[in-house]
Design a protein around this motif. Structure first.
Motif, PDB file in Angstrom:
ATOM      1  N   ARG A  59      40.818  37.197  41.272  1.00 26.81           N
ATOM      2  CA  ARG A  59      41.284  38.294  40.408  1.00 26.81           C
ATOM      3  C   ARG A  59      40.932  38.061  38.937  1.00 26.81           C
ATOM      4  O   ARG A  59      41.369  38.824  38.070  1.00 26.81           O
ATOM      5  CB  ARG A  59      42.788  38.482  40.593  1.00 26.81           C
ATOM      6  CG  ARG A  59      43.143  39.133  41.915  1.00 26.81           C
ATOM      7  CD  ARG A  59      44.594  38.956  42.269  1.00 26.81           C
ATOM      8  NE  ARG A  59      44.868  37.593  42.721  1.00 26.81           N
ATOM      9  CZ  ARG A  59      46.090  37.111  42.951  1.00 26.81           C
ATOM     10  NH1 ARG A  59      47.147  37.867  42.739  1.00 26.81           N
ATOM     11  NH2 ARG A  59      46.251  35.872  43.374  1.00 26.81           N
ATOM     12  N   GLY A  73      39.683  41.808  35.364  1.00 28.79           N
ATOM     13  CA  GLY A  73      40.927  41.294  35.939  1.00 28.79           C
ATOM     14  C   GLY A  73      41.661  40.518  34.875  1.00 28.79           C
ATOM     15  O   GLY A  73      41.923  41.029  33.787  1.00 28.79           O
ATOM     16  N   TRP A 415      42.228  46.858  42.101  1.00 35.35           N
ATOM     17  CA  TRP A 415      42.920  45.678  42.606  1.00 35.35           C
ATOM     18  C   TRP A 415      43.917  46.006  43.708  1.00 35.35           C
ATOM     19  O   TRP A 415      44.175  45.183  44.587  1.00 35.35           O
ATOM     20  CB  TRP A 415      43.611  44.939  41.462  1.00 35.35           C
ATOM     21  CG  TRP A 415      42.644  44.416  40.451  1.00 35.35           C
ATOM     22  CD1 TRP A 415      42.504  44.814  39.154  1.00 35.35           C
ATOM     23  CD2 TRP A 415      41.642  43.412  40.659  1.00 35.35           C
ATOM     24  NE1 TRP A 415      41.491  44.121  38.531  1.00 35.35           N
ATOM     25  CE2 TRP A 415      40.945  43.249  39.439  1.00 35.35           C
ATOM     26  CE3 TRP A 415      41.266  42.633  41.747  1.00 35.35           C
ATOM     27  CZ2 TRP A 415      39.906  42.344  39.284  1.00 35.35           C
ATOM     28  CZ3 TRP A 415      40.224  41.726  41.593  1.00 35.35           C
ATOM     29  CH2 TRP A 415      39.560  41.587  40.381  1.00 35.35           C
ATOM     30  N   SER A 421      42.283  41.462  47.565  1.00 33.86           N
ATOM     31  CA  SER A 421      43.391  41.196  46.647  1.00 33.86           C
ATOM     32  C   SER A 421      44.660  41.943  47.046  1.00 33.86           C
ATOM     33  O   SER A 421      45.740  41.358  47.108  1.00 33.86           O
ATOM     34  CB  SER A 421      43.004  41.569  45.209  1.00 33.86           C
ATOM     35  OG  SER A 421      42.615  42.932  45.135  1.00 33.86           O
ATOM     36  N   SER A 424      47.607  43.070  42.061  1.00 34.30           N
ATOM     37  CA  SER A 424      47.147  42.331  40.891  1.00 34.30           C
ATOM     38  C   SER A 424      47.850  40.980  40.766  1.00 34.30           C
ATOM     39  O   SER A 424      47.191  39.948  40.681  1.00 34.30           O
ATOM     40  CB  SER A 424      47.386  43.158  39.619  1.00 34.30           C
ATOM     41  OG  SER A 424      46.617  44.350  39.653  1.00 34.30           O
TER      42      SER A 424
END
Length: 511
Positions: A59, A73, A415, A421, A424
């Motif tokens: 991330r 990210g 995300w 992922s 987040s």
């Protein structure tokens, strides 16, 4: 065509004198996985790292599509100081930092004077009102614990209403037996003290600060725990942007590691002899232990099957820790037409309709604004095409700057819907204890866990992920070497003295 039974297992270690040398499979190529793999390799373990994406970083993703780095990210170093575990490598690489906040606030990663807020008609909110409401909001939510020093300080600056608001909020937290959301807590404070209510423009500014709080946790305030929202431990030094992005850091840490990209893990089988990890294409890897660093959202999805199942307490931790979503829509312009502040914001009557833009020009010199929706708004925008999402962000900008020129390029993150992922970062949800983060970290037999969601103190941060990778590596090293009876003959490649010798000062500016 090979059948599943025809595919050979890939051993992660060679045979030496009739036995195996210590070996580990690390799952996940973010900061937690890379730091764990690096530490174990430095301890003479045979390490293979499996990463589902076709890149490393997780991330933390630095995009170069604009011709210069933009972090889509993770972008901040929270705690810009030598105590940050990432400081040695950042300092040695000479990577510049741009400090956006001089204090150690859990609420603000920018100082209040760096905001320029506007109403939906394009009128700028007076800076005095921005700072006044920001101070009220921050103090309203801070845990006072009836600290005499803090109370005296407030008295000295004659903010009596602010003291009352503080005491009301802390009193509420002390009184409740059951947890409640931040939204409900704030509403209850104003029910008890209607004289503290804000109206008109001031109330809209307060909604904007609540929107920023939601951005910090990547979640809507009606899901954030009143009891545990401020459990995060903050390193000194304030908050700083990585001017050249996180890519140089992760690339340096990953150098010379055996990393297999495009290897999505589907199953982990463990027994007393070791662990077998099976990836989507049917190939399997075997080793003494596994360090699992995949995001919490991926664990929640049950896309990785465990055989035998994880214990109930581990499954409950996975289920009950919250995962929020904050996305970024980076707009690249041919010129700068906005004021020289770090944050542009739109105030409104609800947090959902408020918005904010990070001004990267202040930190990097490039004409880029980054729109940062969080919570439900982030999820709603992920349903759109990239073009439509970028158009939405631009229309938000046009509300406050009618003469804004159209962007020449844009980037959009996903995300929340990215299968790698599915969110987040983690946060404390209403009614769930904070110790769940520690439970998520605790090993299960020869399975070890790392990642920002396993950090009790540094949840949601890059250095938190990095630190848990090191912790999992040490736990794994000790456990595996106990098995081999060689606990005293393996030592980390870098001792404390060498680490200090290699350290370099951080290059921090705020120009």
């Amino acid at each position: 065509m090979e059948s599943r039974n025809d595919i050979k297992k890939v051993s992660c270690y060679p045979t030496i004198k009739g036995r195996h040398s210590p070996s580990v499979i690390v799952i996940g190529g973010g900061f937690a996985g890379i730091s764990a793999a690096r530490a174990l390799q430095n301890s003479s373990f045979k390490v293979v790292l499996l990463e589902s994406r076709h890149r490393i970083g997780g991330r933390a993703y630095t995009d170069y599509s604009f011709g210069f780095p933009v972090d889509m990210g993770a972008a901040w170093l929270h705690g810009a100081c030598v105590k940050n575990p990432l400081a040695p490598v950042i300092g040695r690489l000479g990577l510049p930092l741009y400090r956006t906040s001089g204090d150690d606030s859990v609420l603000f990663d920018h100082d209040l004077e760096s905001y320029a807020l506007y109403d939906t008609d394009g009128n700028q909110v007076p800076q005095e009102l921005v700072e006044h409401v920001g101070g009220i909001f921050e103090s309203m939510l801070k845990e006072v614990m009836y600290c005499p020093v803090f109370t005296v300080l407030l008295a000295e600056i004659q903010m009596n209403a602010l003291i009352h608001l503080n005491l009301q909020t802390e009193k509420l937290r002390q009184e409740i037996s059951n947890d409640m959301s931040m939204t409900k807590a704030i509403a209850m404070v104003f029910e008890r003290r209607p004289d503290l209510r804000l109206e008109g423009l001031a109330d809209k500014v307060l909604k904007w600060y609540l929107c920023r709080l939601e951005g910090w946790f990547a979640a809507d305030a009606d899901t954030i725990s009143l009891k545990y929202w401020d459990e995060e431990v903050l390193l000194p030094g304030g908050h700083a942007l990585m001017v050249r992005g996180y890519r140089p850091v992760i690339n340096t840490l990953a150098r010379d590691l055996d990393i297999r990209l495009g290897h999505r893990v589907s199953k982990i089988v463990r027994d007393k002899m070791g662990v077998e990890v099976i990836v989507d294409n049917g190939k399997s890897f075997v080793a003494d232990a596994v360090v699992i660093t995949v995001p919490l959202g991926v664990l929640k999805s049950n896309s990785i099957k465990f055989e035998p199942r994880l214990p109930n307490w581990k499954e409950e931790a996975i289920k009950d820790i919250g995962v929020g979503t904050e996305n970024k829509i980076a707009l690249h312009f041919d010129r700068v037409f906005w004021p020289s502040v770090e944050f542009l914001g739109v105030v409104s009557s609800s947090t959902y309709s408020c918005s904010y833009f990070l001004n990267l020009h202040k930190a990097t010199g490039h004409p880029v604004l980054v729109y940062m929706p969080a919570g439900q708004l982030a999820h709603d925008l992920e349903k759109l095409t990239d073009e439509a999402a970028a158009s939405f962000a631009f229309q938000q900008l046009k509300q406050i700057l009618p003469d804004a020129s159209k962007p020449i390029q844009y980037l959009v993150s996903h995300w929340g819907t990215d299968v790698n992922s599915l969110g987040s970062y983690s946060y404390d949800t209403v009614g769930k204890p904070h110790y769940l983060f520690e439970r998520l970290r605790i090993p299960v037999d020869n399975l070890f866990f790392a990642g920002e969601a396993t950090s009790l103190d540094y949840t949601g941060t890059v250095h938190g992920a990095f630190s848990t990778g090191l912790m999992a590596a040490e736990e794994c090293r000790m456990r595996v070497l106990e098995k081999y009876g060689n606990l005293d003959i393996f030592h980390p490649a870098m001792g404390h003295g060498e680490e200090e010798q290699l350290s370099a000062p951080l290059l921090i500016s705020r120009i």
